[in-house]
Scaffold this motif. Sequence first.
Motif, PDB file in Angstrom:
ATOM      1  N   PRO A  72      -3.865   2.890  -4.425  1.00 48.65           N
ATOM      2  CA  PRO A  72      -3.873   1.463  -4.780  1.00 48.65           C
ATOM      3  C   PRO A  72      -3.403   0.576  -3.623  1.00 48.65           C
ATOM      4  CG  PRO A  72      -1.936   2.529  -5.699  1.00 48.65           C
ATOM      5  CD  PRO A  72      -2.664   3.584  -4.908  1.00 48.65           C
ATOM      6  N   ASP A  91      -5.956 -11.993  -1.314  1.00 46.20           N
ATOM      7  CA  ASP A  91      -5.706 -11.948  -2.755  1.00 46.20           C
ATOM      8  C   ASP A  91      -6.626 -10.885  -3.378  1.00 46.20           C
ATOM      9  OD1 ASP A  91      -4.343 -12.639  -5.044  1.00 46.20           O
ATOM     10  OD2 ASP A  91      -5.731 -14.254  -5.603  1.00 46.20           O
ATOM     11  N   PRO A 139      -6.808 -10.338  -9.350  1.00 45.66           N
ATOM     12  CA  PRO A 139      -5.345 -10.279  -9.197  1.00 45.66           C
ATOM     13  C   PRO A 139      -4.593 -11.193 -10.146  1.00 45.66           C
ATOM     14  CG  PRO A 139      -6.420 -10.545  -7.075  1.00 45.66           C
ATOM     15  CD  PRO A 139      -7.475 -10.763  -8.115  1.00 45.66           C
ATOM     16  N   TYR A 173      -2.672  -3.922  -2.614  1.00 43.83           N
ATOM     17  CA  TYR A 173      -2.834  -5.366  -2.831  1.00 43.83           C
ATOM     18  C   TYR A 173      -2.615  -6.070  -1.505  1.00 43.83           C
ATOM     19  CZ  TYR A 173      -1.970 -10.200  -4.076  1.00 43.83           C
ATOM     20  OH  TYR A 173      -2.038 -11.567  -4.121  1.00 43.83           O
ATOM     21  N   SER A 174      -3.508  -6.991  -1.180  1.00 38.09           N
ATOM     22  CA  SER A 174      -3.342  -7.794   0.037  1.00 38.09           C
ATOM     23  C   SER A 174      -3.270  -9.263  -0.350  1.00 38.09           C
ATOM     24  CB  SER A 174      -4.517  -7.561   0.991  1.00 38.09           C
ATOM     25  OG  SER A 174      -4.424  -8.488   2.064  1.00 38.09           O
ATOM     26  N   ALA A 175      -2.120  -9.885  -0.036  1.00 38.99           N
ATOM     27  CA  ALA A 175      -1.949 -11.299  -0.389  1.00 38.99           C
ATOM     28  C   ALA A 175      -2.905 -12.181   0.407  1.00 38.99           C
ATOM     29  CB  ALA A 175      -0.496 -11.720  -0.128  1.00 38.99           C
ATOM     30  N   GLN A 186       0.853  -1.192   0.000  1.00 39.43           N
ATOM     31  CA  GLN A 186       0.000   0.000   0.000  1.00 39.43           C
ATOM     32  C   GLN A 186       0.885   1.236   0.000  1.00 39.43           C
ATOM     33  OE1 GLN A 186      -2.854   0.410   3.266  1.00 39.43           O
ATOM     34  NE2 GLN A 186      -2.868   2.613   2.901  1.00 39.43           N
ATOM     35  N   LEU A 194      -6.907  -7.057  -5.070  1.00 41.93           N
ATOM     36  CA  LEU A 194      -6.182  -5.981  -5.762  1.00 41.93           C
ATOM     37  C   LEU A 194      -7.183  -4.873  -6.059  1.00 41.93           C
ATOM     38  CD1 LEU A 194      -3.577  -4.963  -7.206  1.00 41.93           C
ATOM     39  CD2 LEU A 194      -4.383  -6.167  -9.252  1.00 41.93           C
ATOM     40  N   THR A 195      -6.882  -3.669  -5.588  1.00 42.10           N
ATOM     41  CA  THR A 195      -7.886  -2.613  -5.682  1.00 42.10           C
ATOM     42  C   THR A 195      -7.226  -1.245  -5.741  1.00 42.10           C
ATOM     43  OG1 THR A 195      -9.858  -1.721  -4.574  1.00 42.10           O
ATOM     44  CG2 THR A 195      -8.078  -2.423  -3.164  1.00 42.10           C
ATOM     45  N   THR A 196      -7.987  -0.260  -6.151  1.00 43.33           N
ATOM     46  CA  THR A 196      -7.550   1.126  -5.965  1.00 43.33           C
ATOM     47  C   THR A 196      -8.768   1.987  -5.685  1.00 43.33           C
ATOM     48  OG1 THR A 196      -6.153   2.910  -6.777  1.00 43.33           O
ATOM     49  CG2 THR A 196      -7.615   1.931  -8.377  1.00 43.33           C
TER      50      THR A 196
END
Length: 274
Positions: A63, A70, A101, A65-67, A44, A72-74
Motif C-alpha cells: 500500500p 493525493d 483518498p 499514499y502520496s499527498a 509507503q 491512495l493505492t495498493t
Amino acid sequence: MSSVPAFLSAADVQDHLRSSSLLIPPLEAALANFSSGPDGGVMQPVRTVVPVAKHRGFLGVMPAYSAAEDALTTKLVTFYEGHRTTSTVPSHQATVLLFQPSDGSLLAVMDGNVITAKRTAAVSAIATKFLKPPSSEVLCILGAGVQAYSHYEVFTEQFSFKEVRIWNRTKENAEKFANTVQGEVRVCSSVQEAVTGADVIITVTMATEPILFGEWVKPGAHINGRPRPSPSQAPPFAARTISISLSGLMQPFENSPCSRLGGTRAIRRGGLRS
Ligand SMILES: NC(=O)c1ccc[n+]([C@@H]2O[C@H](COP(=O)([O-])OP(=O)(O)OC[C@H]3O[C@@H](n4cnc5c(N)ncnc54)[C@H](OP(=O)(O)O)[C@@H]3O)[C@@H](O)[C@H]2O)c1
C-alpha cells in the motif's frame, strides 16, 4: 462504494504506458518525496509478504499514499518460486487498486503486470543514472525473463551502451532474448563472462543462491539488484568500490547500514550514497 470502479486490463495499461521512459519523471518525483521523509508526504510501509509455503508462492501487499498527487493505492502481487518457463501464467502476477483518498471508495482495478514490469525497470534506470560510472560502455543483464525485457527496453531508451551482454540459466532463453530485441546483444555462457568488465549489471533472476560474486565485478561498476523475496542475488561486496541499488524493500535489510532511497536502496563502499 458510490459507483462501479473502472477496470483497466493489461492492454489498457499498456496503451497508457507505451514507453517505460514516460514513468521516469513521475517516479523521480515520487522517490524524492519518499526520501524527504514526513515532509515528502509519502506513506509507503515495507511490503508485507505472506508465504504460501504449500505451493512455494508468496502474496505481497504494497500500500502507499502520496499527498503530492493525493493518490491512495495498493498493489497486490503473487510470485511463485517453482514457476516453469513453459507455464501459461507468469511467475509474478499483480493487481493495482486505486482508491478515492477523500472517502476511501474504490475507483479502479488495474492490471499490475505491465505496471510492475515497467515501473521496476524505470526505477533501475533512475538509480543507474545517478550511480553508474561516468563513461559506462558495457551493460550486462543476468536473466531473460519479463524483467530482463522491460529493463532492456528502458535502458536502451535512456542510455547509449556500446555493448549489451546477457546470461541466463537456460541459454536458449538468452538466445531468444537476443533474437527478439531490436539491438545487438551478446549471449554469454557464464555469469563471470557476462559481468567481467561490465560497467552496469542488472540481476533479474529467480535464483535462490548467489550467482554473482564481487571478485568478478569491475571496480566502480553499478549493480541493479531486483531480487526475489530474499536478497539472494546480492552477495557481499563491502570491500569494493561499487554501487548497488535494490528494489522491493526487504525485511533482512531493515537494520542494515543502507538507508532508504525511495523504493531503492543505494550503497557505496558499504555506506549510503544518495
Ligand atoms: N522489486 C521489484 O519491484 C520486482 C518486481 C518484479 C520482479 N522482481 C524480481 O525480478 C526477478 C525476475 O523477475 P521476472 O518477472 O523477470 O521473472 P521471470 O519472468 O519468471 O524470469 C525468471 C528468470 O529467472 C531465471 N531463473 C529462475 N530460477 C533460477 C535459478 N535458480 N538460477 C538462475 N536463474 C534462475 C529464469 O531462467 P530460465 O530461463 O532458465 O528459467 C528467468 O531468466 C525476480 O527475482 C523478481 O522477484 C522484482
